[in-house]
Write a protein that holds these residues in place. Structure first.
Motif, PDB file in Angstrom:
ATOM      1  N   ALA A 123      -5.439  12.056   3.641  1.00  0.00           N
ATOM      2  CA  ALA A 123      -4.882  13.380   3.394  1.00  0.00           C
ATOM      3  C   ALA A 123      -3.399  13.461   3.716  1.00  0.00           C
ATOM      4  CB  ALA A 123      -5.651  14.426   4.196  1.00  0.00           C
ATOM      5  N   GLN A 124      -2.886  12.499   4.469  1.00  0.00           N
ATOM      6  CA  GLN A 124      -1.477  12.524   4.833  1.00  0.00           C
ATOM      7  C   GLN A 124      -0.613  11.686   3.885  1.00  0.00           C
ATOM      8  OE1 GLN A 124      -2.784  12.300   9.418  1.00  0.00           O
ATOM      9  NE2 GLN A 124      -0.574  12.134   9.158  1.00  0.00           N
ATOM     10  N   ALA A 125      -1.224  11.105   2.865  1.00  0.00           N
ATOM     11  CA  ALA A 125      -0.477  10.311   1.885  1.00  0.00           C
ATOM     12  C   ALA A 125       0.034  11.201   0.758  1.00  0.00           C
ATOM     13  CB  ALA A 125      -1.357   9.201   1.322  1.00  0.00           C
ATOM     14  N   TRP A 126       1.140  10.806   0.159  1.00  0.00           N
ATOM     15  CA  TRP A 126       1.693  11.523  -0.984  1.00  0.00           C
ATOM     16  C   TRP A 126       2.258  10.511  -1.982  1.00  0.00           C
ATOM     17  CZ3 TRP A 126       6.823  10.463  -1.681  1.00  0.00           C
ATOM     18  CH2 TRP A 126       7.538  10.053  -0.556  1.00  0.00           C
ATOM     19  N   VAL A 127       2.365  10.929  -3.226  1.00  0.00           N
ATOM     20  CA  VAL A 127       2.822  10.053  -4.301  1.00  0.00           C
ATOM     21  C   VAL A 127       3.945  10.750  -5.061  1.00  0.00           C
ATOM     22  CG1 VAL A 127       2.197   8.864  -6.445  1.00  0.00           C
ATOM     23  CG2 VAL A 127       0.579   8.940  -4.537  1.00  0.00           C
ATOM     24  N   THR A 159      -0.796  19.661   5.750  1.00  0.00           N
ATOM     25  CA  THR A 159      -0.066  20.668   6.505  1.00  0.00           C
ATOM     26  C   THR A 159       0.885  21.391   5.572  1.00  0.00           C
ATOM     27  OG1 THR A 159       1.581  21.020   8.244  1.00  0.00           O
ATOM     28  CG2 THR A 159       1.570  18.878   7.177  1.00  0.00           C
ATOM     29  N   PRO A 160       1.118  22.677   5.794  1.00  0.00           N
ATOM     30  CA  PRO A 160       2.084  23.402   4.949  1.00  0.00           C
ATOM     31  C   PRO A 160       3.475  22.787   4.984  1.00  0.00           C
ATOM     32  CG  PRO A 160       0.771  24.942   6.236  1.00  0.00           C
ATOM     33  CD  PRO A 160       0.441  23.575   6.743  1.00  0.00           C
ATOM     34  N   LEU A 161       3.802  22.021   6.049  1.00  0.00           N
ATOM     35  CA  LEU A 161       5.114  21.383   6.133  1.00  0.00           C
ATOM     36  C   LEU A 161       5.298  20.314   5.058  1.00  0.00           C
ATOM     37  CD1 LEU A 161       5.398  20.942  10.002  1.00  0.00           C
ATOM     38  CD2 LEU A 161       6.465  22.701   8.587  1.00  0.00           C
ATOM     39  N   ALA A 162       4.187  19.809   4.502  1.00  0.00           N
ATOM     40  CA  ALA A 162       4.268  18.738   3.504  1.00  0.00           C
ATOM     41  C   ALA A 162       4.055  19.260   2.091  1.00  0.00           C
ATOM     42  CB  ALA A 162       3.238  17.653   3.814  1.00  0.00           C
ATOM     43  N   PHE A 199       2.899  10.958   5.451  1.00  0.00           N
ATOM     44  CA  PHE A 199       3.444  12.002   6.302  1.00  0.00           C
ATOM     45  C   PHE A 199       3.076  11.694   7.753  1.00  0.00           C
ATOM     46  CE2 PHE A 199       3.399  16.331   8.166  1.00  0.00           C
ATOM     47  CZ  PHE A 199       4.707  16.677   7.900  1.00  0.00           C
ATOM     48  N   LEU A 200       4.058  11.178   8.512  1.00  0.00           N
ATOM     49  CA  LEU A 200       3.829  10.801   9.908  1.00  0.00           C
ATOM     50  C   LEU A 200       3.882  12.054  10.783  1.00  0.00           C
ATOM     51  CD1 LEU A 200       5.898   7.508  10.122  1.00  0.00           C
ATOM     52  CD2 LEU A 200       3.415   7.727  10.243  1.00  0.00           C
ATOM     53  N   LEU A 232       0.825  -1.205   0.000  1.00  0.00           N
ATOM     54  CA  LEU A 232       0.000   0.000   0.000  1.00  0.00           C
ATOM     55  C   LEU A 232       0.858   1.253   0.000  1.00  0.00           C
ATOM     56  CD1 LEU A 232      -2.746  -1.086   2.574  1.00  0.00           C
ATOM     57  CD2 LEU A 232      -2.806  -1.225   0.074  1.00  0.00           C
ATOM     58  N   PHE A 233       2.046   1.140   0.599  1.00  0.00           N
ATOM     59  CA  PHE A 233       2.986   2.256   0.629  1.00  0.00           C
ATOM     60  C   PHE A 233       4.378   1.716   0.328  1.00  0.00           C
ATOM     61  CE2 PHE A 233      -0.561   3.746   3.100  1.00  0.00           C
ATOM     62  CZ  PHE A 233      -0.671   5.089   2.748  1.00  0.00           C
ATOM     63  N   GLY A 234       5.193   2.585  -0.240  1.00  0.00           N
ATOM     64  CA  GLY A 234       6.501   2.176  -0.720  1.00  0.00           C
ATOM     65  C   GLY A 234       6.492   2.174  -2.238  1.00  0.00           C
TER      66      GLY A 234
END
Length: 746
Positions: free
Chosen positions: A616-620, A665-668, A606-607, A564-566
Motif C-alpha cells: 500500500a505504500q508503493a506508487w508508480v 496516507t493523505p500525505l501521499a 513512501f517511507l 523492484l523499485f526505481g
C-alpha cells in the motif's frame, strides 16, 4: 515585294555558294569558347534589418533578443598567389557581426609549406530569461542584500514588501574567446603546432540556495548568480607523417579561474513553517546569510601521443595514449558565515588538495582480406585515480544550526568523510564485415564494457553488446537494417556502501536509526542490471528522375528486470522521412517529417514508517515525451539572375506524466500534472538578385510563432510558502524579422 526579297537573297547566296567550292572546313574560324563562371575568393556583405519583439527565448542560442533595427556585416578575404607566380605567401581573414555583438574576427598569414600564423576572436551570448524578478540588491556582485525595509515572515506568501521590492533581472551569459596559433614545417614530413586561447564568460544565471535542515521544512530561495569565469588553454605539438607512419606528440594545459568564488545570500525567512530551526532567530532574517560556493579554480596538464602505421597494404594499426593530471586547491570557504552560530571545530584542511590522475589508452586495428572481408578491432583502457585526501568534516547544515558537538567523537550525521570517487573503464570491440555480393554487406559486432568503481552501491558492472547489420544497394536506392542486443550485469547492489563510507564508525554503532537512509530495494538505473534490444533500419529510393525519398526508424527497449523499485522499463521510438525533387535544375523542393517518443515507468515507495514491504505504500509514475517535427524547403532559380526561396518548419513537443497515488496516507495523494507543451512554427522567404556577376542584392523575411505551456513556469514569485521563486513567465510570442543586404565578391 516578295520577288524583290528572293532576288536579294539569291544575289547574296550565289557568291557564297561559289566561294564554298574552295573553302576548307579546317580553316573556318572557331566560335569563342564560353568563359567559365568566375570563381571569387573574397566577399563582403552588409545590410539592415528589423525585429518586431524583445525576447530572450527567441534569441536564446546566440540570436537577436532586442526589438528594433539592427545592422549586420560579413566579410571574407583570401589572397593566394597563382601556381605559376613563384610566390608562396598567402593571407586571409573573416569578420562578422549581427546587431550589437561582434560574432567573429579572424585572420591568418603564412608561407605555403613553411609556416602559418593566425589569430581569432569570437563572441556568443546565451540568453536565459528576461522575465525573472528578484528582491535582492547587489545583483552582478558576490554579495546580495535585501532592502532595508524588508518585512520578513514565516511564509513567502506573507512577504508584504515583496511586490514593491521585486525588480526585473535579465539572465544571460556572454562568452568571449580570443586565441591564436602558429604552425611550422621545419623539414619534410614534420609539423610543429602552437595554440593558445583565452575565454571569458560574464553575466547572470539562475540559481537556488537552501536554508534549513532536511527534516525541518527547509526553504528554497532563487537568486541571480554572478558569472565571472576565465579559462586559458594552450597546446604545443610535434607531428610527423609519411606514406607508412604518422604520429603526433602533444602537451596541453588548461586553467580555470572564477573571479567570484562564492555568493552571499541573506535568508529572507525568519523561521521554518514547522518546527523552528535549531538556532532559532539566528537562523533567519536578518542574521542568517548563506554562502553558496561556485565552481572553484582548477587546472589540468595532459601529455598525449597519437599515431598510426600501415603494417601491410591492407592492415593498419592506430593508437592513442594520454596521461592527465587535474588539480584543484581553491581555499575552502568557512563552514558558515553566520557569526551567531557556535562553530568550535575548524576545517581539517585549508583546501581540498584535490588531484585526479587519468591514464587513457586505445589501440585499433583495421584490416581487409581480399574484396569480401574487413575487420576492425579495438581495446580502450581509461583509469581515473582520484588521489584527493579523505578528511573528516563537521558540517553546519544550511546555516540554521550550531556545529554538532556530540559526546562521542564523530557521533553525528553531520560529521562526515568526503568520498574521492575513482573508476576504471575497459572496452573491447570487434566488428567483422563480409561482402556477400559487390552491393551487399553483412556485419557482426561485439562490444564489451567493463567498469569498476569506488564508494558506490555497485562496485563492478559488465555489459555485453552484440550488433548485426545488413546493407545492400541497388540501381535506384539502398536499404539497411540492424539489430542490437545488450545485457548489463553487476556485482551485488549494496545501498549502504556510500553511507557507511562517509560516516564514522562511532555514529554507525549508535543504533539502527543511523544506518543508510536509502531504500534497500531501490536501484539507481545507471548501476542496475539491464537488458536492451534495439532495432534500426533505413532506405533510400529514387522514385523518378530527380525525385528521391529516404526514411529511417528505430525502436529501443530497456528492461530492468531485477529492479523492484526505481526505473523499471523505458523505450524509445524514432521515425523520420524526407523527399527531395529537382526539376530541370531550376527548382528544388524538399520536405521532411520526424517523430520521436520516449516512455518510462518507475516505481517508488513512501517511507512513512519502519515497514519497507507494504504494497500500500508503493506508487508508480509513468512519463511519455513526444516530438513531431516537419518542414518544407523550396529553392527556385526564377531567372538567370534571380533566386527565390521559401522554408517552413513545425515542431510540437508534449510531456505527459501520470503518477498513481497510494491510499496509505493523505500525505501521499497525488494530483495529475498537466501536460507540458512546446510548439514552434517558423516560415521564411528569401530572394537574391544578381545585379552583375560580382554584385547581388538580397532580402528576407522570417515569422516565428511559439507557445510554451509548462507547469514549471508558475509565473509567480511565491508558488508555495517554502519557495521564493523567480516568477519566470512561459515564453509565448509572434516574431517578425525582415532584412535587406548587398553582397559583393572579388
Amino acid at each position: 515585294m516578295q520577288r524583290l526579297r528572293k532576288l536579294l537573297l539569291l544575289g547574296v547566296a550565289w557568291p557564297l555558294a561559289a566561294a564554298a567550292q574552295d573553302f576548307d572546313l579546317s580553316e573556318a574560324p572557331t566560335a569563342p569558347a564560353k568563359a567559365p563562371p568566375l570563381a571569387f575568393a573574397s566577399s563582403i556583405e552588409g545590410g539592415l534589418g528589423y525585429q518586431s519583439l524583445d525576447s530572450f527565448y527567441f534569441g536564446r542560442y546566440g540570436g537577436l533578443a532586442d526589438k528594433g533595427p539592427f545592422g549586420f556585416f560579413d566579410a571574407t578575404v583570401s589572397q593566394r598567389p597563382g601556381w605559376d607566380s613563384g610566390k608562396a605567401n598567402y593571407w586571409g581573414g573573416h569578420a562578422s557581426f549581427n546587431g550589437r555583438d561582434v560574432r567573429n574576427v579572424d585572420g591568418f598569414y603564412g608561407v605555403q609549406g613553411k609556416w602559418r600564423v593566425g589569430a581569432s576572436y569570437d563572441s556568443f551570448t546565451r540568453y536565459i530569461s528576461d522575465s525573472a524578478k528578484t528582491p535582492f540588491l547587489g545583483v552582478s556582485t558576490g554579495r546580495l542584500t535585501l532592502p532595508s525595509d524588508w518585512q520578513t515572515a514565516v511564509s513567502s506568501l506573507l512577504f508584504r514588501s515583496l511586490p514593491g521590492a521585486a525588480a526585473p533581472v535579465d539572465l544571460r551569459v556572454k562568452w568571449q574567446t580570443v586565441g591564436g596559433d602558429y604552425v611550422m614545417t621545419p623539414r619534410t614530413g614534420y609539423e610543429v603546432r602552437l595554440h593558445f586561447d583565452h575565454r571569458h564568460r560574464a553575466g547572470l544565471k539562475d540559481q537556488y540556495i537552501t536554508f534549513g535542515q532536511e527534516m525541518l521544512n527547509p526553504v528554497g530561495v532563487f537568486f541571480p548568480q554572478t558569472v565571472e569565469y576565465d579559462s586559458n588553454h594552450a597546446t604545443v605539438s610535434l607531428g610527423f607523417a609519411d606514406k607508412t607512419v604518422q604520429w603526433r606528440a602533444s602537451y596541453e594545459f588548461s586553467a580555470f579561474h572564477n573571479n567570484v568564488p562564492a555568493m552571499l545570500v541573506p535568508n529572507p525567512y525568519n523561521r521554518s513553517t514547522g518546527i523552528p530551526w535549531p538556532s532559532g532567530a539566528f537562523a533567519g532574517y536578518p542574521f542568517a546569510v548563506g554562502q553558496y560556493s561556485l565552481p572553484p579554480d582548477n587546472s589540468a596538464h595532459q601529455a598525449m601521443l597519437t599515431g598510426g602505421i600501415a603494417l601491410t597494404p591492407v592492415m593498419r594499426l592506430t593508437a592513442k595514449f594520454a596521461y592527465t593530471i587535474q588539480r584543484q586547491d581553491e581555499p575552502f570557504l568557512p563552514y558558515t558565515t553566520n557569526p551567531n552560530l557556535d562553530v568550535r571545530t575548524p576545517l581539517p584542511l585549508t583546501s581540498a588538495n584535490a588531484e585526479i590522475r587519468r591514464t587513457y589508452g586505445n589501440l585499433t586495428l583495421t584490416a581487409r582480406q581480399g574484396k569480401s572481408v574487413d575487420l576492425v578491432a579495438s581495446y580502450t583502457y581509461d583509469d581515473r585515480d582520484n588521489r584527493t585526501p579523505r578528511s573528516l568534516y563537521n558540517y553546519v547544515a544550511n546555516d540554521v544550526q550550531d556545529q554538532p558537538q556530540p559526546i562521542v567523537f564523530g557521533g553525528s550525521r553531520y560529521i562526515r568523510y568526503n568520498l574521492p570517487h575513482s573508476f576504471t573503464f575497459q572496452q573491447a570491440k570487434a566488428e567483422v564485415g563480409y561482402r556477400l555480393t559487390p552491393r551487399t554487406r553483412l556485419s557482426v559486432a561485439y562490444t564489451g564494457d567493463f567498469r569498476t568503481r569506488t564508494y558506490q552501491e555497485v562496485s563492478k558492472t559488465d555489459e555485453q553488446t552484440v550488433r548485426a547489420k545488413a546493407q545492400t544497394t541497388f540501381a535506384k536506392g539502398s536499404i539497411w537494417i540492424a539489430q542490437t542486443f545488450a545485457n548489463r550485469t553487476g556485482s551485488d547492489y549494496l545501498d549502504y556502501v556510500p553511507w557507511n563510507a562517509s560516516h564514522t564508525d562511532q555514529y554507525l554503532a549508535q543504533g539502527p536509526q543511523n544506518q543508510s537512509i536509502e531504500y534497500g530495494l531501490l536501484r539507481m538505473y545507471h548501476l542496475a542490471d539491464r537488458r536492451r534490444q534495439e532495432t534500426k533500419g533505413g532506405a533510400t529510393y529514387d522514385l523518378a528522375t530527380g525525385l528521391t525519398a529516404s526514411m529511417s526508424g528505430g525502436f529501443a527497449r530497456d528492461r530492468y528486470s531485477r529492479s523492484l523499485f526505481g526505473l523499471l522499463r523505458s523505450d524509445t521510438l524514432l521515425a523520420d522521412g524526407d523527399i527531395t525533387y529537382v526539376f530541370q535544375k531550376s527548382l528544388t523542393a524538399s520536405a521532411f517529417y520526424s517523430y520521436e517518443r520516449i516512455r518510462s515507468v518507475q516505481k517508488g515507495y513512501f517511507l512513512f514508517n519502519a515497514n519497507e514491504t507494504n504494497p500500500a505504500q508503493a506508487w508508480v509514475s509513468a512519463s511519455r515525451d513526444t516530438v513531431h517535427s516537419a518542414g518544407v524547403r523550396l529553392d527556385w532559380q526564377a531567372r538567370h539572375n534571380l533566386k527565390l526561396g521559401l522554408n517552413t518548419t513545425l515542431s510540437r513537443g508534449r510531456t505527459n506524466i501520470v503518477t498513481e497515488s497510494t491510499a496509505f496516507t493523505p500525505l501521499a495523494t497525488s494530483t495529475p500534472l498537466p501536460d507540458a507543451l512546446a510548439n514552434t512554427y517558423n516560415v521564411g522567404i528569401r530572394g537574391e538578385y544578381a545585379v552583375r556577376d560580382n554584385l547581388s542584392l538580397r532580402a528576407g523575411y522570417t515569422f516565428e510563432h511559439h507557445v510554451t505551456d509548462d507547469w514549471r513556469y508558475i509565473s509567480s514569485l511565491t508558488p508555495v510558502s517554502q519557495i521564493l521563486g523567480s516568477g519566470e513567465i512561459a515564453p509565448r510570442y509572434n516574431a517578425h524579422v525582415v532584412w535587406v543586404s548587398a553582397r559583393t565578391q572579388f
